[in-house]
Design an enzyme around this catalytic site. Structure first.
Site, PDB file in Angstrom:
ATOM      1  N   TYR A 153      18.574  -3.948  84.202  1.00 13.40           N
ATOM      2  CA  TYR A 153      19.528  -3.778  83.100  1.00 13.40           C
ATOM      3  C   TYR A 153      18.754  -3.515  81.821  1.00 13.40           C
ATOM      4  O   TYR A 153      17.755  -4.172  81.523  1.00 13.40           O
ATOM      5  CB  TYR A 153      20.375  -5.046  82.935  1.00 13.40           C
ATOM      6  CG  TYR A 153      21.269  -5.025  81.714  1.00 13.40           C
ATOM      7  CD1 TYR A 153      22.567  -4.543  81.785  1.00 13.40           C
ATOM      8  CD2 TYR A 153      20.799  -5.477  80.476  1.00 13.40           C
ATOM      9  CE1 TYR A 153      23.389  -4.522  80.668  1.00 13.40           C
ATOM     10  CE2 TYR A 153      21.614  -5.459  79.346  1.00 13.40           C
ATOM     11  CZ  TYR A 153      22.905  -4.976  79.451  1.00 13.40           C
ATOM     12  OH  TYR A 153      23.702  -4.942  78.343  1.00 13.40           O
ATOM     13  N   GLU A 241      23.983   1.264  76.604  1.00 14.55           N
ATOM     14  CA  GLU A 241      23.785   0.332  77.719  1.00 14.55           C
ATOM     15  C   GLU A 241      23.609   1.101  79.015  1.00 14.55           C
ATOM     16  O   GLU A 241      24.408   1.992  79.333  1.00 14.55           O
ATOM     17  CB  GLU A 241      24.983  -0.614  77.830  1.00 14.55           C
ATOM     18  CG  GLU A 241      24.838  -1.654  78.928  1.00 14.55           C
ATOM     19  CD  GLU A 241      26.076  -2.522  79.057  1.00 14.55           C
ATOM     20  OE1 GLU A 241      25.963  -3.746  78.967  1.00 14.55           O
ATOM     21  OE2 GLU A 241      27.165  -1.940  79.239  1.00 14.55           O
TER      22      GLU A 241
END
Length: 480
Positions: A153, A241
């Site tokens: 991530y 993101e």
């Protein structure tokens, strides 16, 4: 008193996360996101990343089945992924009204892509994040499917505490990052970026190492991190993101998914980016409201709220909810409103077939009440208003604006520029209800009631009524 379900929902809507859907369990209401926040389709975000040198899967976009088939053949990939393009999560587990299950399909046979696309395009896809009727699919993305040996991530976002951008990463990608932060906070890594200096090489390499990339992949991941920061700056993003930022068996670092949030105050210099928003999935009323700089969120009740200031608007919705009513909308005029905006706001409210009454609750500290009164007058006369209307004007020019205003004779105008003791509630409530059901209704001014009832003898004037409590109760009792 804890915030009610209405204010919590509206607040979430106003914060505007991408592809956000408002669900009020109590009101059984679902609305797509407001125009105020730009939402891009997956392929559009990936195109922006591609233009900044970020590595993404090869892909094409098609709006018809033959083009999708040709795109699949042109890719020449070992495996192909076909994705329906809508602004909602859970596409893989969604269902089309064509009978096709799943908005994401993998295949090694390019010839079946056309058939799958034919059962997607023009049909509505329903997922856990869409309205119950689903969202019509107008575009599909045909992309190369890549194996992922490891998922991480990575995000860049603006952090108020750091007064600037921050990199956040975790070797545990492909899952809910909030869950990772809750259960294994030691796996969340953060790097504060100097807005003037940018991402330093040592920062990018340290983040890549923390994400678990090793050997040549560490340098490759660091390069992708720096390119993502370049994109972050270039498009005036508030967040970029990537989940997952993955590693393939062939030794390639790839951004497999992307969510980009934009600073809407930068629209004037990001015209090309904002032009990508075709508004096809936005609520038409919310879209129209945005054209007039009105903050509107549709709800599922029957009492329309016409308020200035987000706090007062949420409080007004809460009061209606508190007394058993259902607000039909959240509508914030904001400061500096003009008569034309007031008129257009009334057009939006009266066009909603669910609306059975309109409550105007205005605090004149940030607007001129005379402007509101004149806009309401124009709307009542030209739109032939057919539902009960209650107006509360408090503050600057409230008396002058309202007392000199003559509305359509079939509607009732209350100018609540004086506060009331709670003991007057039952008396006033009865009078209000009788007025609404008088045939024909009367044009009245609140000071006349005060004189008639000699309410000036009451003491301890309550600020509770600054929020329009009496008017809300009036509506709740009269239109339910």
């Amino acid at each position: 008193m804890a915030a009610s379900i209405v204010s919590q929902t509206v607040a979430r809507g106003l914060r505007g996360a991408s592809a956000k859907h408002l669900f009020l369990d109590k009101f059984k209401c679902a609305q797509v996101s407001s125009r105020r926040w730009l939402n891009l389709q997956e392929y559009q975000s990936k195109k922006l990343m591609q233009e900044s040198g970020v590595t993404v899967q090869r892909f094409y976009v098609a709006d018809n089945a033959p083009d999708a088939l040709q795109a699949a053949k042109r890719l020449g990939a070992k495996e192909i992924v076909l994705k329906a393009q809508i602004l909602a999560g859970g596409r893989g587990k969604g269902v089309f009204d064509s009978g096709l299950k799943g908005g994401v399909h993998l295949t090694k046979d390019p010839s079946v892509v056309g058939e799958l696309a034919n059962r997607m395009l023009g049909y509505s896809l329903t997922t856990k994040q869409t309205p119950k009727e689903g969202v019509k699919v107008k575009m599909v993305m045909v992309a190369e499917a890549l194996d992922i040996t490891r998922e991480t991530y990575f995000a860049i976002l603006m952090d108020r505490a750091c007064n600037g951008p921050v990199m956040v990463g975790s070797p545990q990608g492909g899952m809910d990052i909030e869950e990772v932060a809750d259960k294994t906070p030691e796996l969340i890594f953060k790097e504060v970026i100097d807005i003037f200096e940018g991402v330093r090489d040592d920062q990018a390499l340290r983040m890549a190492a923390n994400l678990g990339f090793k050997g040549p992949l560490e340098r490759q991941a660091a390069d992708q991190i720096k390119r993502l920061y370049d994109l972050f700056l270039k498009v005036d993003a508030t967040q970029v993101e990537v989940n997952p930022l993955g590693e393939t068996p062939e030794g390639q670092v790839v951004c497999f998914d992307a969510k980009i949030n934009f600073d809407d105050n930068a629209e004037f210099r990001q015209k090309a980016v904002f032009a990508l928003d075709d508004m096809s999935e936005s609520d038409p009323t919310e879209t129209e409201a945005a054209k007039w700089d009105l903050k509107y969120i549709g709800l599922d009740g029957n009492i329309a709220c016409f308020v200035n200031g987000a706090g007062l608007a949420m409080a007004t919705c809460d009061i209606i909810d508190l007394h058993g009513g259902k607000p039909a909308n959240f509508l914030d005029l904001g400061g500096g409103v003009k008569e034309k905006q007031v008129y257009e706001a009334f057009k939006l409210l009266t066009a909603d077939p669910k609306v059975e009454a309109i409550l105007v609750n205005i605090f004149g500290g940030i607007v001129n009440c005379a402007i509101i009164a004149n806009g309401i007058t124009k709307a009542c006369r030209e739109l032939e208003l057919k539902v009960p209307l209650v107006v509360r004007l408090e503050g600057g020019y409230s008396t002058g604006g309202a007392t000199t205003t003559t509305l359509h004779p079939t509607y009732t105008l209350f100018d609540c520029s004086t506060h009331y003791h709670p003991r007057a509630l039952s008396v006033l409530n009865s009078i209000f209800i009788s007025l609404l059901f008088t045939s024909p209704p009367l044009l009245c001014h609140m000071h006349h009631f005060l004189h008639f009832l000699h309410l000036s003898t009451f003491y301890e004037w309550s600020v509770l009524f600054h929020t329009g409590l009496i008017l809300s109760i009036l509506f709740l009792n009269s239109v339910q």
